[in-house]
Design an enzyme around this catalytic site. Structure first.
Site, PDB file in Angstrom:
ATOM      1  N   VAL A 183      11.945  12.669  26.286  1.00 18.26           N
ATOM      2  CA  VAL A 183      13.405  12.835  26.209  1.00 18.26           C
ATOM      3  C   VAL A 183      14.048  12.466  27.550  1.00 18.26           C
ATOM      4  O   VAL A 183      15.038  11.733  27.594  1.00 18.26           O
ATOM      5  CB  VAL A 183      13.789  14.274  25.807  1.00 18.26           C
ATOM      6  CG1 VAL A 183      15.301  14.476  25.882  1.00 18.26           C
ATOM      7  CG2 VAL A 183      13.309  14.591  24.391  1.00 18.26           C
ATOM      8  N   CYS A 213      16.519  18.713  17.331  1.00 12.69           N
ATOM      9  CA  CYS A 213      16.671  17.331  16.832  1.00 12.69           C
ATOM     10  C   CYS A 213      16.884  17.242  15.319  1.00 12.69           C
ATOM     11  O   CYS A 213      17.710  16.462  14.842  1.00 12.69           O
ATOM     12  CB  CYS A 213      15.470  16.488  17.262  1.00 12.69           C
ATOM     13  SG  CYS A 213      13.899  17.355  17.236  1.00 12.69           S
ATOM     14  N   GLN A 252       9.039  15.149  10.085  1.00 14.12           N
ATOM     15  CA  GLN A 252       9.314  15.018  11.514  1.00 14.12           C
ATOM     16  C   GLN A 252       8.236  14.225  12.246  1.00 14.12           C
ATOM     17  O   GLN A 252       7.038  14.455  12.070  1.00 14.12           O
ATOM     18  CB  GLN A 252       9.443  16.420  12.137  1.00 14.12           C
ATOM     19  CG  GLN A 252      10.615  17.191  11.568  1.00 14.12           C
ATOM     20  CD  GLN A 252      10.796  18.584  12.157  1.00 14.12           C
ATOM     21  OE1 GLN A 252      11.166  19.497  11.432  1.00 14.12           O
ATOM     22  NE2 GLN A 252      10.561  18.763  13.442  1.00 14.12           N
ATOM     23  N   LYS A 301      15.167  27.556  13.504  1.00 17.70           N
ATOM     24  CA  LYS A 301      16.185  26.869  14.309  1.00 17.70           C
ATOM     25  C   LYS A 301      17.191  26.186  13.390  1.00 17.70           C
ATOM     26  O   LYS A 301      18.401  26.279  13.598  1.00 17.70           O
ATOM     27  CB  LYS A 301      15.535  25.804  15.217  1.00 17.70           C
ATOM     28  CG  LYS A 301      14.775  26.369  16.399  1.00 17.70           C
ATOM     29  CD  LYS A 301      14.080  25.238  17.160  1.00 17.70           C
ATOM     30  CE  LYS A 301      12.970  25.775  18.030  1.00 17.70           C
ATOM     31  NZ  LYS A 301      12.162  24.709  18.635  1.00 17.70           N
ATOM     32  N   HIS A 344      13.003  11.373  12.808  1.00 12.46           N
ATOM     33  CA  HIS A 344      12.817  12.405  11.788  1.00 12.46           C
ATOM     34  C   HIS A 344      13.559  11.964  10.524  1.00 12.46           C
ATOM     35  O   HIS A 344      14.646  11.378  10.604  1.00 12.46           O
ATOM     36  CB  HIS A 344      13.405  13.741  12.246  1.00 12.46           C
ATOM     37  CG  HIS A 344      12.715  14.348  13.434  1.00 12.46           C
ATOM     38  ND1 HIS A 344      11.478  13.936  13.886  1.00 12.46           N
ATOM     39  CD2 HIS A 344      13.090  15.365  14.255  1.00 12.46           C
ATOM     40  CE1 HIS A 344      11.131  14.672  14.933  1.00 12.46           C
ATOM     41  NE2 HIS A 344      12.093  15.545  15.178  1.00 12.46           N
TER      42      HIS A 344
HETATM   43  N1  NAP Z   1      11.083  15.292  21.748  1.00 12.57           N
HETATM   44  C1  NAP Z   1      12.177  15.535  21.049  1.00 12.57           C
HETATM   45  O1  NAP Z   1      12.489  14.892  20.026  1.00 12.57           O
HETATM   46  C2  NAP Z   1      13.104  16.642  21.468  1.00 12.57           C
HETATM   47  C3  NAP Z   1      14.309  16.783  20.813  1.00 12.57           C
HETATM   48  C4  NAP Z   1      15.168  17.803  21.183  1.00 12.57           C
HETATM   49  C5  NAP Z   1      14.829  18.637  22.214  1.00 12.57           C
HETATM   50  N2  NAP Z   1      13.630  18.491  22.849  1.00 12.57           N
HETATM   51  C6  NAP Z   1      13.313  19.411  23.936  1.00 12.57           C
HETATM   52  O2  NAP Z   1      13.260  18.690  25.176  1.00 12.57           O
HETATM   53  C7  NAP Z   1      12.286  19.293  26.023  1.00 12.57           C
HETATM   54  C8  NAP Z   1      11.282  18.235  26.521  1.00 12.57           C
HETATM   55  O3  NAP Z   1      10.707  17.599  25.427  1.00 12.57           O
HETATM   56  P1  NAP Z   1       9.893  16.247  25.536  1.00 12.57           P
HETATM   57  O4  NAP Z   1       9.639  15.900  24.125  1.00 12.57           O
HETATM   58  O5  NAP Z   1      10.556  15.241  26.441  1.00 12.57           O
HETATM   59  O6  NAP Z   1       8.516  16.742  26.238  1.00 12.57           O
HETATM   60  P2  NAP Z   1       7.461  15.953  27.142  1.00 12.57           P
HETATM   61  O7  NAP Z   1       7.410  14.511  26.837  1.00 12.57           O
HETATM   62  O8  NAP Z   1       6.213  16.753  27.053  1.00 12.57           O
HETATM   63  O9  NAP Z   1       8.076  16.112  28.638  1.00 12.57           O
HETATM   64  C9  NAP Z   1       8.145  17.353  29.289  1.00 12.57           C
HETATM   65  C10 NAP Z   1       8.879  17.200  30.608  1.00 12.57           C
HETATM   66  O10 NAP Z   1       9.007  18.489  31.212  1.00 12.57           O
HETATM   67  C11 NAP Z   1       8.478  18.440  32.532  1.00 12.57           C
HETATM   68  N3  NAP Z   1       7.891  19.716  32.923  1.00 12.57           N
HETATM   69  C12 NAP Z   1       6.851  20.357  32.338  1.00 12.57           C
HETATM   70  N4  NAP Z   1       6.533  21.480  33.044  1.00 12.57           N
HETATM   71  C13 NAP Z   1       7.411  21.519  34.083  1.00 12.57           C
HETATM   72  C14 NAP Z   1       7.582  22.404  35.186  1.00 12.57           C
HETATM   73  N5  NAP Z   1       6.792  23.480  35.365  1.00 12.57           N
HETATM   74  N6  NAP Z   1       8.580  22.126  36.069  1.00 12.57           N
HETATM   75  C15 NAP Z   1       9.371  21.063  35.901  1.00 12.57           C
HETATM   76  N7  NAP Z   1       9.240  20.157  34.915  1.00 12.57           N
HETATM   77  C16 NAP Z   1       8.272  20.403  33.997  1.00 12.57           C
HETATM   78  C17 NAP Z   1       7.426  17.363  32.479  1.00 12.57           C
HETATM   79  O11 NAP Z   1       7.131  16.924  33.793  1.00 12.57           O
HETATM   80  P3  NAP Z   1       5.652  16.370  34.205  1.00 12.57           P
HETATM   81  O12 NAP Z   1       5.582  14.958  33.694  1.00 12.57           O
HETATM   82  O13 NAP Z   1       5.675  16.450  35.687  1.00 12.57           O
HETATM   83  O14 NAP Z   1       4.647  17.276  33.563  1.00 12.57           O
HETATM   84  C18 NAP Z   1       8.156  16.323  31.623  1.00 12.57           C
HETATM   85  O15 NAP Z   1       9.091  15.626  32.423  1.00 12.57           O
HETATM   86  C19 NAP Z   1      11.694  20.459  25.231  1.00 12.57           C
HETATM   87  O16 NAP Z   1      12.437  21.611  25.550  1.00 12.57           O
HETATM   88  C20 NAP Z   1      11.957  20.064  23.810  1.00 12.57           C
HETATM   89  O17 NAP Z   1      12.028  21.181  22.944  1.00 12.57           O
HETATM   90  C21 NAP Z   1      12.766  17.510  22.509  1.00 12.57           C
END
Ligand code: NAP
Length: 339
Positions: A16, A127, A154, A213, A242
């Site tokens: 994201v 999402c 999804q 949610k 999705h």
């Molecule tokens: N994917 C979707 O479709 C979607 C849609 C709506 C909302 N979201 C929400 O968006 C968020 C991220 O989702 P994502 O899908 O992008 O996940 P992701 O690809 O796993 O990315 C996670 C991100 O969070 C960072 N992170 C993890 N632990 C951390 C810490 N201790 N301190 C600071 N940064 C940290 C990671 O950094 P590193 O690379 O350094 O580990 C990475 O930049 C979640 O809350 C999710 O629920 C996702």
């Protein structure tokens, strides 16, 4: 660029966060600089010419106008209030604040009025809910929605980067005839499979957190607690987008033709016969098709809704909220500068 807004992207290395950074460029958000934040694992990396700032005590978080968060709920709970205290307006992608009645949960085309009077934190919906309410809003305004029955399909990118890798590795092993690597992200293999419960079961609940949610957030965004929502969230081996099979029971009669007319006038919606994830991926709109009368009920319609979960489902809406905050003069940092 001088005179623009200082933007922090927290979770900048994730799927994201990466999409947020490219959308800020694509949509020409008036940023003077975009500073990436991530975990200490990403220390030493550079993104868009900026060193990644690890989110640890002592990190410099001062002077931001906008902070876009997508690093998970626990990081948001700990760090979003700190960014707010340091002067930023935070748009948070996680589930951390969505249920808080004091915090607006905003979809840019549906309830932008909810931004008025915000206190520094704005929640971006889940999402699956995001794409659903964009399609439901004009129908709810016209005919009122009594009850919804939704089944989601999804994609794995909804779970983040590790889940995309898991699908790819399992699919690759399966096509080579090798043993499947053990699942790490999902409870069962996802390649060439369907998992009939997306999300997790909390505290003995018989619905998943993803399902809860959608129930809660749909009512909050449409500002109608009386809407009945029955939902089954399903994970499918699709990389991005999705899809949702949606049955809508309205309060007043509404024909399929009238629904089509309403949806064709709705900003952010594109009508297609049968939208697919492969065609919708990389696009910002919500694609709606198969709009038809449900012959089993006098006031019910069925439809099929597809959208890119990383874009409209997450990053696009977050950037659209930031744009609305700028257009409407709702950034706290600028208020305090003006005051
Ligand atoms: N994917 C979707 O479709 C979607 C849609 C709506 C909302 N979201 C929400 O968006 C968020 C991220 O989702 P994502 O899908 O992008 O996940 P992701 O690809 O796993 O990315 C996670 C991100 O969070 C960072 N992170 C993890 N632990 C951390 C810490 N201790 N301190 C600071 N940064 C940290 C990671 O950094 P590193 O690379 O350094 O580990 C990475 O930049 C979640 O809350 C999710 O629920 C996702």
């Amino acid at each position: 660029m001088s005179g623009g807004y200082r933007v922090a992207v927290v979770g900048a290395t994730g799927v994201v966060g990466t999409t947020m950074r490219s959308l800020l460029r694509e949509r020409r958000f008036p940023a003077s600089e975009v500073i990436p934040f991530a975990s200490p694992r990403s220390a030493g990396r550079e993104l868009d010419g900026q060193p990644v700032r690890p989110l640890t005590d002592g990190v410099d978080i001062d002077g931001f106008d906008v902070a876009l968060f997508s690093a998970g709920a626990s990081i948001s709970r700990e760090w979003a209030p700190r960014f707010v205290e340091a002067g930023a307006t935070v748009v948070d992608n996680s589930s951390a604040f969505r249920r808080d009645p004091e915090i607006p949960l905003v979809v840019s085309e549906v309830n932008p009025h909810a931004l008025e009077g915000h206190r520094g934190l704005i929640a971006n919906p889940n999402c699956s809910t995001m794409q659903l309410v964009v399609a439901l809003a004009p129908i709810h305004r016209e005919a009122g929605i009594e009850r919804l029955v939704v089944a989601t399909y999804q994609s794995v990118s909804g779970t983040g980067k590790k889940a995309i890798d898991e699908l790819d590795e399992q699919a690759d092993a399966s096509l080579r005839g090798a043993d499947l690597p053990a699942p790490q992200v999902y409870p069962e293999p996802i390649a060439f499979n369907v998992i009939g419960a997306a999300g997790s079961f909390a505290g003995g609940d018989d619905h998943t957190d993803e399902e809860r949610k959608m129930m809660f957030e749909t009512r909050k965004i449409l500002e109608d607690e009386s809407i009945g929502v029955s939902v089954t969230c399903v994970r499918v081996p699709v990389r991005i987008c999705h899809s949702e099979a949606v049955n809508i029971q309205t309060r007043e009669p509404l024909s399929a033709h009238e629904a089509r007319e309403l949806l064709s006038a709705m900003p952010g919606v594109v009508l297609e016969d049968v939208p697919t994830p492969l065609r919708a991926a990389g696009r910002d709109e919500v694609f709606v098709g198969r709009i038809r009368r449900d012959e089993s009920h006098p006031r019910a319609l069925s439809m099929w809704i597809v959208s890119d979960n990383l874009r409209k489902g997450a990053a696009t809406n977050a950037v659209q909220i930031a744009e609305l905050l700028v257009e409407r003069g709702l950034l706290r940092s600028r208020d305090s500068v003006a005051a």
